[in-house]
Design an enzyme around this catalytic site. Sequence first.
Site, PDB file in Angstrom:
ATOM      1  N   SER A   1       0.798  -1.229   0.000  1.00 49.14           N
ATOM      2  CA  SER A   1       0.000   0.000   0.000  1.00 49.14           C
ATOM      3  C   SER A   1       0.831   1.280   0.000  1.00 49.14           C
ATOM      4  O   SER A   1       0.293   2.364  -0.238  1.00 49.14           O
ATOM      5  CB  SER A   1      -0.947   0.013   1.203  1.00 49.14           C
ATOM      6  OG  SER A   1      -1.999  -0.906   1.015  1.00 49.14           O
TER       7      SER A   1
ATOM      8  N   VAL B   1       1.505  -3.689   4.055  1.00 45.63           N
ATOM      9  CA  VAL B   1       1.364  -4.908   4.847  1.00 45.63           C
ATOM     10  C   VAL B   1       2.549  -5.860   4.720  1.00 45.63           C
ATOM     11  O   VAL B   1       2.594  -6.882   5.402  1.00 45.63           O
ATOM     12  CB  VAL B   1       0.051  -5.655   4.507  1.00 45.63           C
ATOM     13  CG1 VAL B   1      -1.155  -4.824   4.890  1.00 45.63           C
ATOM     14  CG2 VAL B   1       0.017  -6.075   3.048  1.00 45.63           C
TER      15      VAL B   1
ATOM     16  N   TYR C   1      -3.816  -3.155 -10.047  1.00 48.58           N
ATOM     17  CA  TYR C   1      -3.535  -2.679  -8.691  1.00 48.58           C
ATOM     18  C   TYR C   1      -2.567  -3.616  -7.966  1.00 48.58           C
ATOM     19  O   TYR C   1      -1.609  -3.170  -7.320  1.00 48.58           O
ATOM     20  CB  TYR C   1      -4.839  -2.551  -7.905  1.00 48.58           C
ATOM     21  CG  TYR C   1      -4.638  -2.364  -6.424  1.00 48.58           C
ATOM     22  CD1 TYR C   1      -4.045  -1.208  -5.928  1.00 48.58           C
ATOM     23  CD2 TYR C   1      -5.022  -3.355  -5.518  1.00 48.58           C
ATOM     24  CE1 TYR C   1      -3.839  -1.041  -4.564  1.00 48.58           C
ATOM     25  CE2 TYR C   1      -4.821  -3.192  -4.163  1.00 48.58           C
ATOM     26  CZ  TYR C   1      -4.227  -2.040  -3.688  1.00 48.58           C
ATOM     27  OH  TYR C   1      -4.016  -1.888  -2.343  1.00 48.58           O
TER      28      TYR C   1
ATOM     29  N   LYS D   1       0.489   3.328  -3.074  1.00 50.90           N
ATOM     30  CA  LYS D   1      -0.684   4.179  -3.305  1.00 50.90           C
ATOM     31  C   LYS D   1      -0.320   5.657  -3.343  1.00 50.90           C
ATOM     32  O   LYS D   1      -0.872   6.421  -4.141  1.00 50.90           O
ATOM     33  CB  LYS D   1      -1.732   3.934  -2.211  1.00 50.90           C
ATOM     34  CG  LYS D   1      -2.311   2.533  -2.192  1.00 50.90           C
ATOM     35  CD  LYS D   1      -3.158   2.318  -0.940  1.00 50.90           C
ATOM     36  CE  LYS D   1      -3.741   0.915  -0.884  1.00 50.90           C
ATOM     37  NZ  LYS D   1      -4.472   0.649   0.373  1.00 50.90           N
TER      38      LYS D   1
ATOM     39  N   TYR E   1      -4.398   4.723   7.787  1.00 49.87           N
ATOM     40  CA  TYR E   1      -5.740   4.143   7.852  1.00 49.87           C
ATOM     41  C   TYR E   1      -6.532   4.646   9.050  1.00 49.87           C
ATOM     42  O   TYR E   1      -6.530   5.836   9.350  1.00 49.87           O
ATOM     43  CB  TYR E   1      -5.652   2.613   7.826  1.00 49.87           C
ATOM     44  CG  TYR E   1      -4.872   2.089   6.650  1.00 49.87           C
ATOM     45  CD1 TYR E   1      -5.224   2.452   5.352  1.00 49.87           C
ATOM     46  CD2 TYR E   1      -3.768   1.264   6.823  1.00 49.87           C
ATOM     47  CE1 TYR E   1      -4.505   1.988   4.260  1.00 49.87           C
ATOM     48  CE2 TYR E   1      -3.048   0.790   5.736  1.00 49.87           C
ATOM     49  CZ  TYR E   1      -3.425   1.162   4.462  1.00 49.87           C
ATOM     50  OH  TYR E   1      -2.718   0.708   3.393  1.00 49.87           O
TER      51      TYR E   1
END
Length: 415
Positions: free
Chosen positions: A64, A261, A191, A67, A243
């Site tokens: 992530s 992660v 993705y 992103k 998050y």
Amino acid sequence: MKTPIADYLDDLLDDVRDRDAGAVADYIPDLADAPTDRLAAAVCTINGVLYTAGDDDVEFSMQSISKAFTYALALEQHGLDKLLEIVGMEPSGEAFNELSLDDATKRPMNPMINAGAIAVNQVIDGEEATVENRTETLRRFYSRLAGRELRIDEGLVESELGTSDRNMAIAYMLRSYGIVRDSARDAVESYVRQCAVMVTVSDLAVMGATLANGGVQPVTGEQIIERRVAQLVQAVMSSAGMYDAAGRWMATVGIPAKSGVSGGLLGTLPGQLGLATFSPRLDAQGNSERGKLVFQRFSHEGGMHLMSAETFGGAPVRVVKVVDDVTVFVLQGSMDFNGAEVFLRTAETHEFRTDTVCIDIHRVNRFNRIARTMTLEGMRRMREDGLTVQLLDPEGVLEDPDLGDGTYPEIVRED
């Protein structure tokens, strides 16, 4: 004199090495077997100077963290107004893999959650781009940011695609609202492939420093993204990068950050540096347990909280000169991590032609905690190298200048 910054990073890692809280991301088969003892950290200044510690040569997938950089490229290609049609900028307050959509527009809440990242990925090179072309564009873009050619782990791609039911459901829902126009399968594969780009902590620190440096890659000097884009990306990292722990993170640590992660954690300090850690054990929100602890200590000791009221900046080394067979380093301003780093790097690369060095701090207003420690350690190392070390401090700014071993520099007065 060898600068002590790498040793400081080693100390940070040693302090958290025995922490065993958290667990690896076992829902992805290729990450389930990640060695939990791996631990690394890196700092890159906006001057392009890199310091590393631990397992700094171990590659791991961006996951992530990608992103943030995909969002940067999308902003470069399409602008903010276009992106706001498909993804918002508000924190969701929910887990990264929830379908967090705006009730009115059905847009994902922000680009740092999976739904938002899938939507943003789809606009890279336009909606007609193939999966292969889109992910190659992203790989090349990430490589420019890192300053070396990065690769996609094809085995990891297959592993993640085999467990992507939730992301597939998100893609189908986004497609039903017209946010994603590609097939759900292609949207998820594209993705997943961006998440499978492999990096080291050194790569991430340099990439973070590029954001912190207004889009200028600090090693190559290339302006890769616009300053405004770098600002927007870091702003969204501040509000949504961690998050549903993002608010607590910014209040207590105060470093814009993005986690992944696989155990990576990226941070930026605008106008100062990029910081990265790697440790696979994760907390309930999917953030690296030991990485968080390193960031917390770095923030607290270094005065790195973004909302800190401390005022720093300016050239910390005013001049280096020789006076009466003494090499004099004249420091100035308020000294923080960056100021101390510049001083230590200047001292490390200086060719001493005298046997005595004087650290003149009569123009320094104050030292924060980490700058004090770094400066005194640098002076101790100069003495170990055989130099006589003097300190000019008429205002007592560096109170009780113990060099860490019970000894002190020679105190001199202004003539």
